[in-house]
Design a protein around this motif. Structure first.
Motif, PDB file in Angstrom:
ATOM      1  N   SER A   1      -4.473   5.798  -4.287  1.00  0.00           N
ATOM      2  CA  SER A   1      -3.094   5.412  -4.549  1.00  0.00           C
ATOM      3  C   SER A   1      -2.494   4.535  -3.456  1.00  0.00           C
ATOM      4  O   SER A   1      -1.480   3.902  -3.674  1.00  0.00           O
ATOM      5  N   VAL A   2      -3.103   4.524  -2.265  1.00  0.00           N
ATOM      6  CA  VAL A   2      -2.595   3.705  -1.156  1.00  0.00           C
ATOM      7  C   VAL A   2      -3.730   2.855  -0.619  1.00  0.00           C
ATOM      8  O   VAL A   2      -4.834   3.353  -0.386  1.00  0.00           O
ATOM      9  N   SER A   3      -3.479   1.567  -0.418  1.00  0.00           N
ATOM     10  CA  SER A   3      -4.484   0.687   0.180  1.00  0.00           C
ATOM     11  C   SER A   3      -3.952   0.122   1.493  1.00  0.00           C
ATOM     12  O   SER A   3      -2.755  -0.111   1.641  1.00  0.00           O
TER      13      SER A   3
ATOM     14  N   ASP B   1      -3.474  15.069   1.417  1.00  0.00           N
ATOM     15  CA  ASP B   1      -3.429  14.997  -0.048  1.00  0.00           C
ATOM     16  C   ASP B   1      -3.337  13.566  -0.567  1.00  0.00           C
ATOM     17  O   ASP B   1      -3.220  13.356  -1.765  1.00  0.00           O
ATOM     18  N   MET B   2      -3.386  12.606   0.322  1.00  0.00           N
ATOM     19  CA  MET B   2      -3.213  11.217  -0.072  1.00  0.00           C
ATOM     20  C   MET B   2      -4.558  10.520  -0.220  1.00  0.00           C
ATOM     21  O   MET B   2      -5.460  10.702   0.603  1.00  0.00           O
ATOM     22  N   ARG B   3      -4.716   9.758  -1.263  1.00  0.00           N
ATOM     23  CA  ARG B   3      -5.925   8.955  -1.450  1.00  0.00           C
ATOM     24  C   ARG B   3      -5.689   7.576  -0.856  1.00  0.00           C
ATOM     25  O   ARG B   3      -4.786   6.854  -1.266  1.00  0.00           O
ATOM     26  N   ILE B   4      -6.510   7.209   0.104  1.00  0.00           N
ATOM     27  CA  ILE B   4      -6.346   5.925   0.803  1.00  0.00           C
ATOM     28  C   ILE B   4      -7.641   5.130   0.709  1.00  0.00           C
ATOM     29  O   ILE B   4      -8.729   5.666   0.932  1.00  0.00           O
ATOM     30  N   VAL B   5      -7.514   3.858   0.395  1.00  0.00           N
ATOM     31  CA  VAL B   5      -8.669   2.972   0.353  1.00  0.00           C
ATOM     32  C   VAL B   5      -8.428   1.812   1.309  1.00  0.00           C
ATOM     33  O   VAL B   5      -7.316   1.293   1.407  1.00  0.00           O
ATOM     34  N   LEU B   6      -9.462   1.458   2.049  1.00  0.00           N
ATOM     35  CA  LEU B   6      -9.387   0.325   2.973  1.00  0.00           C
ATOM     36  C   LEU B   6      -9.933  -0.911   2.282  1.00  0.00           C
ATOM     37  O   LEU B   6     -11.003  -0.878   1.675  1.00  0.00           O
TER      38      LEU B   6
ATOM     39  N   GLY C   1      -5.655   1.164  -9.623  1.00  0.00           N
ATOM     40  CA  GLY C   1      -4.724   2.285  -9.583  1.00  0.00           C
ATOM     41  C   GLY C   1      -3.949   2.426  -8.293  1.00  0.00           C
ATOM     42  O   GLY C   1      -3.370   3.481  -8.024  1.00  0.00           O
ATOM     43  N   ILE C   2      -3.936   1.378  -7.462  1.00  0.00           N
ATOM     44  CA  ILE C   2      -3.189   1.440  -6.214  1.00  0.00           C
ATOM     45  C   ILE C   2      -1.694   1.418  -6.511  1.00  0.00           C
ATOM     46  O   ILE C   2      -1.211   0.616  -7.307  1.00  0.00           O
ATOM     47  N   LYS C   3      -0.948   2.309  -5.855  1.00  0.00           N
ATOM     48  CA  LYS C   3       0.502   2.372  -6.021  1.00  0.00           C
ATOM     49  C   LYS C   3       1.251   1.738  -4.856  1.00  0.00           C
ATOM     50  O   LYS C   3       2.354   1.232  -5.018  1.00  0.00           O
ATOM     51  N   VAL C   4       0.634   1.810  -3.652  1.00  0.00           N
ATOM     52  CA  VAL C   4       1.270   1.289  -2.431  1.00  0.00           C
ATOM     53  C   VAL C   4       0.242   0.504  -1.648  1.00  0.00           C
ATOM     54  O   VAL C   4      -0.889   0.969  -1.466  1.00  0.00           O
ATOM     55  N   HIS C   5       0.620  -0.692  -1.187  1.00  0.00           N
ATOM     56  CA  HIS C   5      -0.281  -1.493  -0.356  1.00  0.00           C
ATOM     57  C   HIS C   5       0.392  -1.789   0.969  1.00  0.00           C
ATOM     58  O   HIS C   5       1.550  -2.224   1.015  1.00  0.00           O
TER      59      HIS C   5
ATOM     60  N   LEU D   1       5.081  -2.516  -1.645  1.00  0.00           N
ATOM     61  CA  LEU D   1       4.473  -3.258  -0.540  1.00  0.00           C
ATOM     62  C   LEU D   1       5.113  -2.878   0.793  1.00  0.00           C
ATOM     63  O   LEU D   1       6.335  -2.724   0.897  1.00  0.00           O
ATOM     64  N   ILE D   2       4.252  -2.761   1.809  1.00  0.00           N
ATOM     65  CA  ILE D   2       4.684  -2.490   3.183  1.00  0.00           C
ATOM     66  C   ILE D   2       4.052  -3.539   4.081  1.00  0.00           C
ATOM     67  O   ILE D   2       2.862  -3.839   3.960  1.00  0.00           O
TER      68      ILE D   2
END
Length: 396
Positions: free
Chosen positions: A12-14, A44-49, A96-100, A115-116
């Motif tokens: 959910s977060v990249s 509990d957060m799914r993070i992808v690089l 499926g990324i929600k936040v980048h 976006l951040i």
């Protein structure tokens, strides 16, 4: 990790790590320390690089398998920038990324996800002479776009935030999350007797040295440090064995530094180590007579914080974020003036020379050192990562 595996877990977060070089400094160090600490605060957060193509192994080893790594971004810099601008956003949505999070200014131009952007400094606007013209054009646009598109902008210091708001009217929230320091590594005492001396013996011909740590480029004003060192020698304020050690790779606009070294009558006492491995940095800081960071402008000034954590004597420039960071700890000089830097260096070295077990100088030294240690303990990467994670969770 394979693309299919990452997709099946629905990250959910990249976080974009594609711009981080193999020898990271500055913003690269920030990203790595953030990634090291995020697992403790975002279980509990799914993070992808998002990495460059072929760079999966490096990142998997760096983060010890804590994240999914997808090498989506082309290796070629020009192609990477085009891909990020026009294709990355769509690819993230499909996965499926929600936040980048773009931790180095840039963001995808076409994306419906949150976006951040992390803004480290505004030198591309205020000191463009210290950057390549192509980078000035690119990063001015990237920062402008981030202000127009980011849901949250993270600034690494209050000074950076204040200047950003002066220049722009950002669409989203602007917050300050300072860098931290790893006090398990950066500390006043070595891990075992002889550790520091062994490392210094491997790197240097002696252990009587003044240290500069950081990229060697125009805005760091290492040329001013070289000329101040010459003045110290001319005025017989340092021992004949004292060397000036420059630890850091060369960056942009090094002509003034090269000229200062070439013109120095003490060239044999100016030792250039190039980029140094993380494991040797604390030893260099602890063993130095003083750590000098004469930069004219910074977004944060991480070497100053790390030097404080090691109990080092610090000299830096007044009216900068480094002076604010090290308030009451560092000896300050006017930016760009060798004579002022010589005076500050002499004050620091005089305190060291005059030190004795019962003197007033001991109180001064111990007070500065203790203040630095106390300030450093309040600045942890764990807390920095926690604040990042809170933003991720809120936007997701």
């Amino acid at each position: 990790m394979s693309r299919d595996t990452a997709d099946s877990k629905g990250a959910s977060v990249s976080i974009d790590v594609s711009a981080i070089p193999s020898e990271p400094v500055g913003a690269g160090r920030y990203v790595i320390e953030l990634l090291k600490n995020l697992p403790e605060v975002s279980a509990d957060m799914r993070i992808v690089l998002i990495s460059r193509q072929g760079d999966t192994k490096r990142w998997s080893e760096l983060v010890k398998g804590c994240y999914q790594v997808q090498d989506l971004v082309p290796k070629n810099r020009a192609m990477r920038l085009v891909y990020e601008r026009f294709s990355l956003g769509t690819q993230l949505e499909r996965r499926g990324i929600k936040v980048h999070h773009g931790p180095h200014y840039t963001l995808p131009s076409t994306s419906k996800i949150s976006l951040i952007s992390t803004i480290h400094d505004l030198t591309f606007f205020d000191f463009p002479q210290y950057h390549a013209k192509s980078k000035v054009v690119f990063f001015k646009k990237a920062i402008t776009d981030a202000c127009n598109r980011a849901d949250v902008i993270i600034c690494v210091s209050q000074q950076t935030k204040n200047r950003l708001i002066e220049l722009f009217n950002p669409k989203g929230e602007v917050c300050v999350i300072p860098h931290g320091v790893d006090t398990d590594r950066f500390k006043p005492n070595e891990d075992f007797d002889g550790q520091d001396q062994k490392i210094i013996d491997e790197l240097l011909p002696g252990d009587d040295f003044i240290l500069y740590l950081g990229t060697i480029e125009g805005r760091k004003r290492v040329d001013v440090l070289v000329r101040a060192f010459d003045l110290l020698i001319k005025d017989k304020l340092v021992h004949q064995e004292t060397n000036l050690v420059l630890a850091g790779k060369s960056g942009w606009k090094t002509e003034e530094v090269e000229t200062a070294i070439k013109e120095s009558p003490n060239g044999s006492r100016i030792l250039r180590l190039g980029w140094v491995k993380d494991r040797v940095v604390p030893s260099l800081l602890r063993k130095s007579l003083a750590v000098v960071y004469p930069s004219q402008v910074e977004g944060f000034g991480l070497p100053v914080l790390e030097a404080m954590a090691c109990g080092s004597k610090i000299i830096t420039t007044q009216d900068t974020v480094m002076a604010e960071l090290s308030k009451g700890v560092a000896y300050l000089c006017e930016p760009g003036l060798p004579e002022s830097l010589e005076e500050a260096l002499n004050s620091a070295l005089s305190d060291l020379r005059n030190y004795s077990g019962s003197s007033n100088e001991e109180v001064v030294i111990n007070t500065r050192e203790q203040m630095g240690l106390d300030l450093a303990r309040k600045s942890s990467w764990h807390e920095s990562a926690k604040l990042h994670a809170e933003i991720y969770e809120r936007l997701a």
